[in-house]
Write a protein that holds these residues in place. Structure first.
Motif, PDB file in Angstrom:
ATOM      1  N   GLN A   1       0.749  -1.247  -0.097  1.00  0.00           N
ATOM      2  CA  GLN A   1      -0.024  -0.151   0.036  1.00  0.00           C
ATOM      3  C   GLN A   1       0.823   1.297  -0.027  1.00  0.00           C
ATOM      4  N   SER A   2       2.038   1.098   0.819  1.00  0.00           N
ATOM      5  CA  SER A   2       2.774   2.321   0.751  1.00  0.00           C
ATOM      6  C   SER A   2       3.433   2.595  -0.357  1.00  0.00           C
ATOM      7  N   PHE A   3       3.717   1.659  -1.139  1.00  0.00           N
ATOM      8  CA  PHE A   3       4.690   1.867  -2.519  1.00  0.00           C
ATOM      9  C   PHE A   3       3.525   1.395  -3.799  1.00  0.00           C
ATOM     10  N   ARG A   4       2.355   2.072  -3.494  1.00  0.00           N
ATOM     11  CA  ARG A   4       1.302   1.872  -4.372  1.00  0.00           C
ATOM     12  C   ARG A   4       1.771   2.367  -5.751  1.00  0.00           C
ATOM     13  N   LYS A   5       2.259   3.594  -5.762  1.00  0.00           N
ATOM     14  CA  LYS A   5       2.509   4.199  -7.048  1.00  0.00           C
ATOM     15  C   LYS A   5       3.958   3.463  -7.528  1.00  0.00           C
ATOM     16  N   HIS A   6       4.612   2.808  -6.915  1.00  0.00           N
ATOM     17  CA  HIS A   6       5.692   2.244  -7.266  1.00  0.00           C
ATOM     18  C   HIS A   6       5.828   0.718  -6.927  1.00  0.00           C
ATOM     19  N   ARG A   7       4.721   0.250  -7.735  1.00  0.00           N
ATOM     20  CA  ARG A   7       4.744  -1.273  -7.968  1.00  0.00           C
ATOM     21  C   ARG A   7       5.715  -1.913  -7.846  1.00  0.00           C
ATOM     22  N   LEU A   8       6.571  -1.614  -9.006  1.00  0.00           N
ATOM     23  CA  LEU A   8       8.002  -2.463  -9.527  1.00  0.00           C
ATOM     24  C   LEU A   8       8.862  -2.199  -8.377  1.00  0.00           C
ATOM     25  N   LEU A   9       9.207  -1.232  -7.951  1.00  0.00           N
ATOM     26  CA  LEU A   9      10.185  -0.908  -6.736  1.00  0.00           C
ATOM     27  C   LEU A   9       9.610  -1.812  -5.746  1.00  0.00           C
ATOM     28  N   TYR A  10       8.493  -1.902  -5.297  1.00  0.00           N
ATOM     29  CA  TYR A  10       8.011  -2.594  -4.092  1.00  0.00           C
ATOM     30  C   TYR A  10       8.308  -4.240  -4.196  1.00  0.00           C
ATOM     31  N   HIS A  11       7.917  -4.746  -5.547  1.00  0.00           N
ATOM     32  CA  HIS A  11       7.931  -6.133  -5.847  1.00  0.00           C
ATOM     33  C   HIS A  11       9.710  -6.454  -5.468  1.00  0.00           C
ATOM     34  N   VAL A  12      10.516  -5.732  -6.140  1.00  0.00           N
ATOM     35  CA  VAL A  12      12.082  -5.933  -6.179  1.00  0.00           C
ATOM     36  C   VAL A  12      12.477  -5.860  -4.751  1.00  0.00           C
ATOM     37  N   MET A  13      11.956  -5.071  -3.912  1.00  0.00           N
ATOM     38  CA  MET A  13      12.200  -4.662  -2.519  1.00  0.00           C
ATOM     39  C   MET A  13      11.759  -6.295  -1.634  1.00  0.00           C
ATOM     40  N   ALA A  14      10.551  -6.733  -2.027  1.00  0.00           N
ATOM     41  CA  ALA A  14      10.042  -7.456  -1.542  1.00  0.00           C
ATOM     42  C   ALA A  14      10.790  -8.821  -1.871  1.00  0.00           C
ATOM     43  N   ALA A  15      11.152  -9.136  -3.026  1.00  0.00           N
ATOM     44  CA  ALA A  15      11.918 -10.266  -3.577  1.00  0.00           C
ATOM     45  C   ALA A  15      13.323 -10.062  -2.783  1.00  0.00           C
ATOM     46  N   VAL A  16      14.050  -8.900  -2.640  1.00  0.00           N
ATOM     47  CA  VAL A  16      15.310  -8.805  -2.056  1.00  0.00           C
ATOM     48  C   VAL A  16      15.148  -9.212  -0.365  1.00  0.00           C
ATOM     49  N   ILE A  17      14.129  -8.881   0.164  1.00  0.00           N
ATOM     50  CA  ILE A  17      13.912  -9.312   1.418  1.00  0.00           C
ATOM     51  C   ILE A  17      13.798 -10.705   1.697  1.00  0.00           C
ATOM     52  N   PHE A  18      13.031 -11.205   0.824  1.00  0.00           N
ATOM     53  CA  PHE A  18      12.691 -12.441   0.861  1.00  0.00           C
ATOM     54  C   PHE A  18      13.874 -13.603   0.750  1.00  0.00           C
ATOM     55  N   ILE A  19      14.740 -13.153  -0.193  1.00  0.00           N
ATOM     56  CA  ILE A  19      15.880 -13.874  -0.396  1.00  0.00           C
ATOM     57  C   ILE A  19      16.934 -13.472   0.803  1.00  0.00           C
ATOM     58  N   LEU A  20      16.875 -12.600   1.411  1.00  0.00           N
ATOM     59  CA  LEU A  20      17.754 -12.343   2.511  1.00  0.00           C
ATOM     60  C   LEU A  20      17.135 -13.122   3.800  1.00  0.00           C
ATOM     61  N   LEU A  21      16.118 -13.260   3.751  1.00  0.00           N
ATOM     62  CA  LEU A  21      15.284 -14.328   4.868  1.00  0.00           C
ATOM     63  C   LEU A  21      15.599 -15.567   4.498  1.00  0.00           C
ATOM     64  N   LEU A  22      15.582 -16.111   3.111  1.00  0.00           N
ATOM     65  CA  LEU A  22      15.822 -17.625   3.138  1.00  0.00           C
ATOM     66  C   LEU A  22      17.364 -17.861   3.350  1.00  0.00           C
ATOM     67  N   ARG A  23      17.997 -16.792   2.970  1.00  0.00           N
ATOM     68  CA  ARG A  23      19.600 -17.162   3.250  1.00  0.00           C
ATOM     69  C   ARG A  23      20.025 -17.195   4.599  1.00  0.00           C
ATOM     70  N   LEU A  24      19.359 -16.139   5.305  1.00  0.00           N
ATOM     71  CA  LEU A  24      19.424 -16.212   6.811  1.00  0.00           C
ATOM     72  C   LEU A  24      19.092 -17.547   7.432  1.00  0.00           C
ATOM     73  N   THR A  25      18.000 -18.115   6.834  1.00  0.00           N
ATOM     74  CA  THR A  25      17.402 -19.289   7.425  1.00  0.00           C
ATOM     75  C   THR A  25      18.352 -20.294   6.764  1.00  0.00           C
ATOM     76  N   GLY A  26      18.735 -20.543   5.712  1.00  0.00           N
ATOM     77  CA  GLY A  26      19.658 -21.571   5.264  1.00  0.00           C
ATOM     78  C   GLY A  26      20.820 -21.577   6.018  1.00  0.00           C
ATOM     79  N   SER A  27      21.675 -20.437   6.264  1.00  0.00           N
ATOM     80  CA  SER A  27      22.739 -20.467   6.779  1.00  0.00           C
ATOM     81  C   SER A  27      22.907 -20.838   8.329  1.00  0.00           C
TER      82      SER A  27
END
Lengths: 263, 232, 124
Positions: free
Chosen positions: A176-202
């Motif tokens: 909602q916060s980045f409603r006007k920057h959909r793409l930016l949001y999706h990229v950010m969400a993906a980065v966070i998700f990957i970071l979480l996965l890596r953290l979990t994995g390690s």
């Protein structure tokens, strides 16, 4: 104020969730009784059983859906104008919702167990079960676990539930916060998700290595290894769970505070 | 007279768009102030900043000397542009809600006004007409003994009879130790009710004057002055 | 009662005049208590501070007086009320004469018109 907010949350979410649970319990009673007549009217009983099964599903899904929908409408929709102008902090708003969600999950799970129990008891299947024996069996099952293991289990379950809930909260709020920057949001969400996965994995790898070492020390028997993985070295796993949850919480909080984007 | 609202070089940007660009404004206690300006001049943004729904991009805003916070929200009564009450609530539950969260909520005053509106307390907000919902929300807002009332377009889109009712409700709720700031574009209707007028244009304060002074010194109504200043 | 405000003059001065009119015409008798500010404000649909200001002005002119706790009262001084009546009448007459002059009527024509209009009532 937190308690008042929680009361409000219960009121708002219970409107739908409570009747759902009521229907499930009522159907479990009906299904339990009906099972006694299975031989006479197998088809009808089958239908009732299906209905009951559906109601269990409806509770499991419905309670969660109601909570999520309420979050969206109450903080990100029109009601946000009322809630966010209250003399309460964003922390209080978020925590009241999170706590109430956790309580709902536990309550829904308990009610589902209760309903299964009701079906069993009313159908007469439990006739031969002695509750003393049942209790003993349960105690035996967990006998090798000490109090610390229980704490770990509880914290793990609560942490996992909180994490899932916060994942949704963060997604709703940030998108909602980045409603006007959909793409930016999706990229950010993906980065966070990957970071979480890596953290979990390690962290998992780390825990695994430590558990192996622990098992080697003890002697490599099957039982103790299992205990070590889940009971002996779980604190790092828990920490990881809670750090991820806290990160999502902070993200949600920051988005609500600095990039509120009410409709 | 003490200051209840103070803005200094207050700025708010949405992305690259500047909604407010350096607003300086001081409101004293005990006034009814009209926040006037065409659409997009920053009225709603200013009000949202004052009740903490938005955070400034620059400058500062203070309520009773403090930055907007839960603490200041306790003395600010805000009426949003839209219906924010949960639709499943009844009028009764909405009053309970306000009473629960606002220590300054005057339950008896609210009951009185609900009574006068001939509103069924057990009716849900969902079942009310748009006009009734708006009135109920205004009643709840004005039934608080707040220090600052921030009303965003309380007259937006209502018929003339309701307009009268709403102005009366605002006057009924007004006290000498409170300030009412409300945004509107229906200036002629509200002029007699105002102490002061604040004209916003393109995110800045164009004029902030006592209504009497405008009439005395310029020999014209606020409405006429507005039409002149904002003529295209 | 109906309150109508023009655009070209401060509301408090108009309110002042209209309140004086109400008093002179006896709606509120000499010595009678006036409604509280809040009530008057609601009735007229104007700002309470404006009512306050108008009443203070009337007080200054001696048409009303206030007792600290009991509120505001119309003066008991009949001469004062008469004086106010004369003042209002003079103001209205002046307005009328001004309007007639703008319409292009001279003094004789205006007087004749007055005679004609009021004559209908006075001598049936």
């Amino acid at each position: 104020m937190l308690v008042k907010l929680m009361k409000h949350e219960f009121h708002a979410t219970g409107r739908v969730s409570l009747p759902l649970c009521g229907v499930m319990l009522a159907l479990s009673v009906v299904a339990g009784m009906a099972l006694r007549f299975y031989e006479a009217i197998p088809r009808a009983v089958g239908w009732i059983g299906t209905l009951y099964g559906g109601s269990v599903f409806a509770v499991a899904v419905g309670v969660f859906a109601v909570l999520m929908q309420h979050f969206k409408r109450n903080l990100l929709g029109d009601e946000g104008y009322l809630m966010r102008a209250l003399p309460v902090s964003i922390h209080e708003l978020l925590l009241s919702k999170l706590f109430v969600a956790l309580i709902w999950y536990v309550a829904a799970a308990a009610l589902i167990v209760l309903s299964v129990f009701l079906v069993g008891a009313l159908s007469g299947e439990f006739r031969d079960v002695s509750f003393g024996d049942l209790w003993d069996a349960l105690r035996q099952l967990f006998s090798y676990r000490d109090a610390r293991d229980w704490v770990v289990l509880l914290l793990g379950v609560v942490g996992a539930l909180a994490l899932v809930t916060l994942l949704f909260y963060a997604d709703f709020t940030l998108s909602q916060s980045f409603r006007k920057h959909r793409l930016l949001y999706h990229v950010m969400a993906a980065v966070i998700f990957i970071l979480l996965l890596r953290l979990t994995g390690s962290l998992n790898a780390l825990i695994g290595r430590m558990a192996e070492r622990g098992a080697d020390v003890i002697g490599g028997a099957d039982g103790p290894t299992a205990i070590y993985v889940t009971g002996g070295m779980p604190w790092l796993g828990l920490a990881e769970l809670y750090v991820s949850a806290a990160a999502l919480y902070v993200l949600t909080w920051a988005a609500l505070k600095y990039r509120p984007n009410l409709e | 007279m003490s200051t209840i609202l103070e803005c200094r070089a207050l700025k708010k940007r949405y992305g690259t768009k500047e909604a407010l660009c350096g607003v300086d404004l001081t409101l004293e206690t005990g006034r009814i102030v009209g926040l006037l300006g065409p659409n997009g001049s920053g009225k709603t943004t200013l009000i949202k900043l004052a009740c903490g729904l938005l955070t400034p991009s620059g400058g500062e805003i203070r309520i009773d000397g403090k930055k907007p916070s839960p603490e200041t929200n306790a003395v600010v009564s805000y009426l949003p542009e839209r219906i924010a009450l949960p639709l499943w609530m009844t009028a009764q539950q909405a009053m309970d809600f306000y009473g629960n969260f606002y220590a300054d909520f005057r339950r008896d005053a609210a009951e009185d006004m609900v009574e006068r509106l001939r509103l069924e307390r057990t009716q849900t907000i969902r079942a009310m007409s748009k006009g009734t919902r708006e009135k109920l929300q205004l009643i709840l807002t004005m039934a608080r003994a707040a220090k600052l009332y921030l009303l965003d377009e309380p007259l937006g889109g209502v018929d003339p009879a309701s307009r009268d009712y709403i102005l009366r409700t605002i006057l009924t709720g007004y006290r000498e130790d409170a300030t009412v700031l409300f945004s509107t574009h229906l200036i002629a209707d509200v002029e007699a009710v105002l102490d002061e007028a604040v004209f916003l244009r393109e995110g800045g304060v164009l004029l902030h004057e006592r209504v009497d002074a405008i009439r005395e010194e310029r020999g014209k109504s606020v409405d006429q002055l507005f039409r002149e200043l904002f003529a295209y | 009662m109906d309150w109508v405000f023009r655009a070209d003059e401060p509301i408090y001065t108009q309110l002042c005049e209209q309140l004086a009119l109400v008093i002179v015409s006896g709606v509120y008798a000499a010595g009678e208590r006036l409604p509280p500010v809040r009530e008057l404000a609601l009735d007229a649909g104007v700002n309470p501070n404006t009512v306050q200001r108008a009443l203070s002005e009337l007080e200054r002119r001696g048409l009303v007086y206030s007792q600290r706790t009991a509120g505001r009262f119309v003066t008991e001084d009949a001469a004062r009320i008469e004086q106010a009546r004369a003042q209002l009448a003079r103001d209205r007459a002046r307005d009328f004469l001004g309007a007639m002059a703008r319409l292009g009527l001279d003094r004789t024509q205006t007087l004749a018109l007055l005679e004609q209009l009021s004559g209908g009532d006075a001598k049936p």
